[in-house]
Design an enzyme around this catalytic site. Structure first.
Site, PDB file in Angstrom:
ATOM      1  N   HIS C  58       1.337   1.647  -1.167  1.00 24.89           N
ATOM      2  CA  HIS C  58       2.178   0.457  -1.294  1.00 24.89           C
ATOM      3  C   HIS C  58       3.369   0.457  -0.342  1.00 24.89           C
ATOM      4  O   HIS C  58       4.316  -0.307  -0.547  1.00 24.89           O
ATOM      5  CB  HIS C  58       2.710   0.341  -2.715  1.00 24.89           C
ATOM      6  N   HIS C 220      -2.643  -3.875  -6.991  1.00 30.25           N
ATOM      7  CA  HIS C 220      -3.797  -2.989  -6.815  1.00 30.25           C
ATOM      8  C   HIS C 220      -5.050  -3.841  -6.738  1.00 30.25           C
ATOM      9  O   HIS C 220      -6.152  -3.361  -6.945  1.00 30.25           O
ATOM     10  CB  HIS C 220      -3.942  -2.017  -7.979  1.00 30.25           C
TER      11      HIS C 220
END
Ligand SMILES: Nc1ncnc2c1ncn2[C@@H]1O[C@H](COP(=O)(O)OP(=O)(O)O)[C@@H](O)[C@H]1O
Ligand SMILES: Nc1ncnc2c1ncn2[C@@H]1O[C@H](COP(=O)(O)OP(=O)(O)O)[C@@H](O)[C@H]1O
Ligand SMILES: [Mg+2]
Ligand SMILES: [Mg+2]
Ligand SMILES: [Mg+2]
Ligand SMILES: [Mg+2]
Lengths: 333, 209, 333, 209
Positions: C58, C220
């Protein structure tokens, strides 16, 4: 490939409007068509102005490098296409503080011919300009024709250093000499994994098979010198670094700045994988990294890929890189 | 031809010329960045628009200048800038002359080519538009005995396009391809050929001299 | 999808090594496995420590928000998977300056259970911790179940504000209250255009047809509440903004901070298109944007897509956002 | 069963259990993030490795603790953390006892389920692993007359999996799907069922009571 856009033809105008709405304290657009952005405090009296420009689709290049200690203005072309000479002239006038203006941009025919036209027009307005071209892409021409190489991500170093020189009060010729010196000592090479799609044509800039990569790719998807199987991060870092080190002729005891640049779609994690191996390799060679940049500095819309740039350092160049600078897209404290 | 006749002829020609946009874009895709089709279609549209609003009494030079300015700004690019500069240089040959005929056309073409050569630091053999333009200008100036000047120019341009295909690019984007440029056809030279062909088919009567 | 990687299993360890090599002046790794990064000057005596953490993939989340005026440490999981409680504990010990430690991270089961375990273990070591969960994704649960929402990009606001509060010397409970206040007033929603591919499984996180987008997607690749035809940038900005404004219950006269976040592959240009429309819409509603962030702040590897976050502002919150901060990935001057 | 027997039985079971990784990953892909397959395969491998080096004289509790620690750290995730906590809680029932038999197994299972319920703030009907685990624990404690306890537990878990398919998820990632979760099979509950089935087929003789 899917895009978050409105009318393709309005793409550039709209995102420039977005940039202006987001950063009114740092940037302004002096003309009604908003195809020029300049520092909010432009023109700075007595300071050399720096104008850059080129096609759109490379954010943060070029618009992102307008700010204190960087460029003073940018002329904005359509996606991957040059600004017009009239726009370059407007940018020149808007940043001219009486000390002359440096044109600092990448070596692309369309840009060169339009900036050259603007040079003639600026002269008529009594503004002296000097041109320095970014030409760091070692894949585009052999060393003997280095003057014909195209300019890619490594121009960041020149913006930073020339911007710092202008800010401290250097003359136009001195600022130009700084930019020239940086560019002479910068080398870049990139790889591409996937093409970019122009909003207007909706066609891919090139085609590449599954599991293939293009070595030496340009930031408009220009072909490189080799197309082959996708290698590991370590192998890519190795072959690019070897080539750059040889091109710059640096060796043990030398110092460099490193820029690992993402082309758009490549995750930051992968850029750090590349930096890791570059660091290991240069350390093995006895070359120290005194400054580094890892991230997206010159992109090609949603192209996947990365480039590595090296700048051979001396005290003067490093000091210029470390001088404070601020734009909405680039900060050096 | 007076200015008004020239303006009509140019617009006829451009309407035909834009039909080659896709071909030119594809050639530029292979050897460059693929935008030549856009330069041609936007540039032709802008020039046509500019001529639509130009006064009927404009001189040939004023017609050319209007085209140059429109073409330069429509999609600024190598071709746009070089062509605009070339038109400017060519029009200097004509000055304020109210009509243009005969070898004024050829002298225009040669001045235009020389402007590109100078600004582009390029010459015949570099695999650029000049490989078609210079031979065509010569043909316009000294057509083989009995030949129609335009036909001769088209033939010369076509030979230039074919010959330069086997050359390595030495200027512009295509030069970065180095050896890989050999065998690919130059989009700029092709554009010039298509322009002449468009002129002929769109203005068959007006230009037969 | 192609990746610039080496051994997939080594991905996280290698890019963390790259981060450490690039920023040795700002970050250090206190454990041998280098799965924890802390500020170079940690622990800061007398200051509340802030520990975050979560899965990798991320960047700049989470590792990028470790620095002065931000978090003090991060525990690093594998791609999209939680760090272990042992790692969280190590991070806690490494940043503990005697004033307690705030756990500030996104509301994901794996993370929650591992941080909770670490809380028990930290207590045994005499370190008091308080937990505040990022839970800003309005698409993940209706308003009545806001406490169960997952945390996405909006946690940036909480890092910034809580980091500023800790830096000025607030107590643990005060810092926690600041974080809680920010999160209560933050709402985010995202859209996805293309999936992400995990290096280890090499499978796409989800599948989406040509011309489709997923509205309400998580970072995700968790499905959202609607899958439909790809809309224009303006339409996307409109539907997300309306939803966020309604969720926060803000209206004319209110002020907000806006974050337009890219998920990885989406060009910066497209993010500015979104910002432009958000700005227009809020202006129409009489809501002023007093702070904005446009760029990649919380990504999902090479996923294409974007999210929009709003934080309802008051003077205190704005002042905290405007306090200086510095990490290798985030600077506020 | 003494510790060594338990350790062998666990390893036999895990070898079989990992063959379900792909199925569990796919179920988690549909309802969550798809990592349950990794949690199971890495977790089982780590636990097996930990048992391989554990001394033969370890108590059943020590065997379980070694598994818990290995499973928690292999691929930390919801399932890893909840299962590790559950194993810890279950092992507290056994204390230092050198062997475990009869209803110690069922009490272990119930304590484990209660630990998950407490840490996860979840209960039967939330569409989680508990929908299989609680009924199975009850079956182990009070098998229907004449039934084999393990078979009864497997039946109960299977019914839990089937019934919960039609429920809406109320905990974890799957809960974000809201109504879209209805009709999809819970990966955690399925994992528990597969674990019991693996135990049976890998240790048929050892566990028949
Ligand atoms: N230096 C030069 N001199 C003359 N012609 C040139 C030169 N560089 C490029 N050209 C011509 O321009 C054509 C490409 O034009 P264009 O697509 O507009 O270039 P770009 O996209 O690089 O701006 C080439 O095919 C070639 O004929
Ligand atoms: N709060 C909870 N209580 C009990 N079980 C839960 C809870 N949350 C999730 N689960 C179980 O965990 C399973 C998913 O595990 P896992 O894939 O490890 O989760 P994640 O990837 O979200 O960390 C679900 O199928 C469900 O059975
Ligand atoms: Mg071009
Ligand atoms: Mg081109
Ligand atoms: Mg997970
Ligand atoms: Mg999962």
């Amino acid at each position: 490939m899917k895009k978050i856009i409105n009318e393709p033809a309005a793409f550039v105008d709209e995102f420039v409007e977005g940039i202006l709405l987001a950063h009114p304290d740092l940037l302004k657009a002096p003309t009604a068509d908003r195809r020029i952005l300049v520092r909010a405090d432009a023109p700075v009296a007595g300071k050399v102005g720096i104008v850059t420009g080129g096609g759109s689709g490379h954010l943060p290049l070029f618009k992102g490098y307008v700010g204190r200690g960087l460029c003073d203005g940018v002329a904005i072309g359509n996606v991957f296409s040059s600004p017009s000479s009239a726009q370059v002239l407007e940018a020149t006038k808007a940043v001219s503080g009486g000390a002359g203006v440096l044109y600092l941009y990448g070596n692309y025919g369309g840009d060169v011919f339009n900036f050259d036209l603007a040079t003639d027009m600026a002269e008529l307005e009594g503004i002296r300009t000097v041109t320095v071209l970014g030409r760091d892409d070692v894949a585009s021409q052999p060393k003997e024709r280095a003057a014909d190489r195209r300019g890619v991500a490594g121009i960041l170093f020149a913006y930073k250093a020339a911007g710092a020189a202008a800010e401290r009060g250097d003359s136009l010729d001195q600022v130009a000499a700084v930019a020239e010196d940086i560019i002479d000592n910068t080398a870049t090479m990139g790889i591409g994994l996937s093409p970019t799609i122009l909003p207007t044509t909706a066609k891919p800039s090139f085609e590449l098979g599954d599991g293939e990569m293009e070595v030496g790719i340009g930031i408009h998807g220009e072909p490189g010198f080799h197309r082959g199987e996708l290698e590991t991060a370590d192998q890519i870092a190795e072959s690019l670094t070897e080539r750059l080190v040889a091109d710059l002729g640096i060796s043990s005891g030398d110092r460099v700045a490193v820029l690992v640049n993402g082309m758009g779609a490549t995750p930051l994690e992968e850029l750090y994988l590349l930096f890791r191996r570059v660091h290991q390799l240069l350390t093995e060679k006895g070359i120290s990294i005194d400054k580094n940049y890892v991230g997206e500095y010159a992109t090609s819309l949603e192209m996947a890929g990365a480039s590595i740039s090296l700048l051979a350092l001396n005290d003067e160049r490093l000091a210029l890189l470390n001088t404070p600078a601020e734009s909405p897209f680039f900060k050096e404290a | 031809m007076n200015g008004n006749e020239l303006s009509i002829a140019v617009r006829n020609c451009l309407a035909e010329f834009t039909t080659y946009s896709e071909e030119l874009g594809d050639l530029d895709q292979a050897l460059g960045d693929g935008d030549l089709g856009i330069t041609v279609s936007l540039g032709a549209a802008a020039a046509t628009e500019a001529l639509d609003v130009l006064s009927d009494g404009a001189t040939p030079t004023e017609v050319v200048l209007a085209c140059a300015k429109a073409f330069a700004n429509a999609n600024p690019s190598t071709m746009a800038a070089l062509v605009a500069g070339a038109l400017l240089a060519g029009s200097r040959v004509w000055g304020d002359s109210p009509t243009v005929e005969g070898d004024q056309i050829g002298r225009f073409a040669r001045a235009a080519a020389e402007s590109i050569s100078q600004r582009g630091k390029s010459q015949v053999g570099d695999k650029t538009i000049l490989d078609a333009m210079f031979p065509a200008a010569e043909a316009l100036l000294a057509p083989a005995a009995g030949a129609n000047a335009l036909d001769a120019a088209i033939d010369a341009a076509e030979r230039g396009v074919v010959v330069s295909k086997e050359l390595q690019s030495r200027r512009g984007r295509a030069s970065w391809l180095q050896e890989r440029s050999i065998g690919l056809q130059d989009p700029g030279a092709t554009a010039f050929l298509r322009f002449l062909q468009s002129w002929k088919s769109a203005n068959a009567s007006a230009t037969a001299s």
